[in-house]
Write a protein that holds these residues in place. Sequence first.
Motif, PDB file in Angstrom:
ATOM      1  N   GLU A 539     -25.286  27.068   7.781  1.00 46.81           N
ATOM      2  CA  GLU A 539     -25.051  27.767   6.527  1.00 46.81           C
ATOM      3  C   GLU A 539     -23.773  27.274   5.854  1.00 46.81           C
ATOM      4  OE1 GLU A 539     -25.969  29.989   3.378  1.00 46.81           O
ATOM      5  OE2 GLU A 539     -27.226  29.623   5.149  1.00 46.81           O
ATOM      6  N   GLU A 543     -23.816  25.291   2.259  1.00 47.55           N
ATOM      7  CA  GLU A 543     -23.077  25.731   1.074  1.00 47.55           C
ATOM      8  C   GLU A 543     -22.110  24.653   0.604  1.00 47.55           C
ATOM      9  OE1 GLU A 543     -23.543  28.404  -0.824  1.00 47.55           O
ATOM     10  OE2 GLU A 543     -25.299  28.716   0.454  1.00 47.55           O
ATOM     11  N   SER A 547     -22.262  22.655  -2.989  1.00 48.04           N
ATOM     12  CA  SER A 547     -21.120  22.632  -3.903  1.00 48.04           C
ATOM     13  C   SER A 547     -20.626  21.217  -4.150  1.00 48.04           C
ATOM     14  CB  SER A 547     -19.995  23.491  -3.340  1.00 48.04           C
ATOM     15  OG  SER A 547     -18.853  23.433  -4.149  1.00 48.04           O
TER      16      SER A 547
END
Length: 996
Positions: A539, A543, A547
């Motif tokens: 996770e 992320e 980004s």
Amino acid sequence: MVERGGPQVYSIAAHRGFADALVAGLIPRYSDADYGLARLTLLLPSQRAARTISEAFVRLAEGGLLLPRMVVVGDLDLDEALGPLFDTLGAGADIPPAADPARRWLRLAEYLTQVEGEKAGKGAALLRRAFEIGQTMDRLLVEGLAPQDLLSDEVLGIVGELSEHWTRSTKLFLQVQAHWLAELGARGEQDGPARRNMLFDLASRTWQEAPPTHAVVAAGVTSASPALAKLLRVVSELPNGAVILPDLDLSLDDEVWNALGTAGKPETRDDPPFAKGDAVTHPQYHLKLLLNRMGVARGEVRPWHRAGLAAAPPNRSRAISNLFLPPAASACWAGLAASERRLAGVRLMESAHPGEEAQAIAILLREALEVPERRVALITPDRALAARVVAQLKRWGIEADDTAGRPLPQTAAGRVLLLLAEVLAEDAAPVPLVALLTHPLARQGEGRSDWLDNARKFDLALRGPRPAPGLAPLAKRAEERKLGDWWQEVAAILAPVMALDRDTPLVDLLDALAGAAETLCGEGLWGEADGRSAASFLEDLREAARSAGTRLDPRELHAVLHDAMDRVSVRPPWGGHPRIAIFGLLEARMARADLVICGGLTEGVWPASPSPDALLPPAVLRALGVPGADFRIGLSAHDLAAALGAPEVVLSWARRDDGAPVIPSRFVLRIRAMLGEKQAAELRETEALQLACNIDHAPLAPRYPRPRPMPNAEQRLVDVSATGLDRLRSDPFAFYANSILRLRLLDPLDAQPSAAWRGDAVHAVLDHWHKAGNKPGELLPIAYATLDEMNAHPLMRGLWRPRLLEALRWIEAEGAILRANGREVATSEVKGDMNVQGVRVHGRADRIDREADGSLVVVDYKTGSVPTRKEVLTGFRLQLGILGLIARDSGFDGLSGEPSAFEYWALGKDKDRKDEDGFGYRLDVLKPKKGTAVEPEDFLASTHYFLTNALDRWILGNDAFTARLNLDVAGYNDYDQLMRLDEWLLALTADERNEA
């Protein structure tokens, strides 16, 4: 402002047990009727230290008590965050949030590409370099250094004098860091270490201006970063504050203390913070650095006069101090009194190898548990040794936790993710694919048994050389084994992963990987500690990738994930034996035990080999005031000195590792040198080693006899093949294992092309050519197409195929000559059989030709060694003769005639040919170049005799199937291990050798 006295700095000697001595002093000082102990704030280095201190409070408390507030200052080596106290202090301050480390890692890779272009590399190599840049940035930030410090005249002067490599790497670092700092400014963030320093500075200012009303004590903190050192100085001057250091040697002579070097406090401004002569490997050096940065003299430090529960003999502290003297000062060992070198309660254990060491350590731990309430600990940086000890303890049903944890790739959940990535990277290669499909987490539940049965059948279908890449060739293998429905399920899981493009967003790769893993294993994949750690890792990385916009070739995903996951430790949920602890060096700090075993004391392990910074040269780091790579050796020495403070200590090492001899740790060599040979011999631990050798000792097994199985008449009555007859006459046991027990040697997965596989390839090529009419010019194209279809291994393509093609050219030319003389190929790759005395004898002919006069020629292709004429005529290579008998008996469909010749067509090099590069030759076993020819009738008659003799003795008779009956004939080694050949071969008597 509240008036403050001098710094309150204390030290607890190594021999007294830090945790218990600390708590024994805190309870009377801070406990009162108004819950004074509960108002105490303890600043501790790590969560492990907080747990250790809590246990010490439980041991020493008389009745119940409220524990003090324990705040972690954050151990960067353990990847621990700051305690909530510091975030509370910074709530009203203008302190930016911390940048995500994973996002920074990926963005640094992008900036590397911008700066260097294609030279930066791609995939895993690029991301490894980005991680190294991040490590260097953190190292400088912890020391409070900004980019402009690297641009000082002194540093630039040093860089200019260095080699081009270091100059280039320093400039590269500055360029990448400048890009990153610009992004940080735009995002309003700070790197984690920089924010940590800001919080420490804020706490220092706040507590200086308005000291807290409650007591604050820093205990066991040895990190010497400038910001933390400043905070510790402030804590030491608080009205109810104190700093308590572990194992600061207050008895060390001033001369020796000064000999440690400047330790970040140069005599003049022009001197570097760390001189080349500093004794950075000394266990007291980092404490001197901390005191210098705190602005506290060693004379201001006082002993913490409280006793702990577990205390080593007091004189041992003096011996430990002498043990780690700098090189020049250690000359005093020659004149030391016995009391100043005595290591009472310390034993030395030298093992032969790591297996014996682990066994002996496990025995010592098991023995110690016989004493009620006795606590034992193994401290080692060698995780392989720790795993061995954990496994050995299970012998007695003892579950022990390795608190250092295991790298995520070594856990079950981590392996699932990596295997999926490896299947993707290697285009569904057999080894990772079978490992994935049979993984312990795959298809857990009611259907797992059927799933594994199908996976094992599929495993058998994949044995041998690797099939062509992709899922389609695997589907064909599955269909051949009637596993089509099962394979459809597998393909549905793998297809989304295998369909990824060569340049894909990393977030999409991770989504596909996680989806496939969950489909294969279910939600249970994420249920245990390793699964939760893997889910958190995925996770965070997902992320960060979203980004950062990172893209990656799917073939690089396995290497990238392995590198990143290797930095994640999965620690156990504390379910093991309550009185046994297995620590890494970091986790062992401040731990308490009655018996401590220090394992893996070999050079390169404890202490670990120093790893220099990959980007900044040591001279630049010294000029900046950053400790060098050898600094960690001093920390390892301090860890050992602390461990030596336990009541009983065993120092253990092995003379070799798994691969080669090793050198004992420099610390062990120092102990031997200080003690002298006689005293060191007295401290040797031998009983545990003897028990380790004896625990698996068993009486010598009786001599294993030569196997002579005697199956019953019904079991003997089996078919005999043309090649099996050779095995029966020379090695009856091999025939018994092959034809009666039906045991077969399995090829490995993804195997190198074996001799049998090469033979099959040649036979397939020639059979195709023969059945196509032996047309001139078509053999080589058929060979190319057949080998490509069989997905020939690259090694074979590079080395063997050119030789094969040369031999095939010879076969084509030789065939043309024979056809011109009236000889034609009658059949190829044909099976036939005959009945002899009620036994079916069968074989497959590579090729049978028909001469112009109607007689037959039996041809056998050989890609390997060719049997000698003697072996053929003496009855140990009967394949050609048996095929001739079958042909004469009309055992091949549509073929009849009298055999007149028996030939080997060898694809190897012909020694008699003048051209050195020539491959391929023909050998007629009945017509030697020298010697007497043999008539076909006589050859077939002798073959029939050998056949019936073998049938009478072993198939229809009652002879034993003796192993290696004829030792002069080269044997088939498939069954050597089964017959335990090496155990009896050399012990054979002369009569046994000649019984054939």
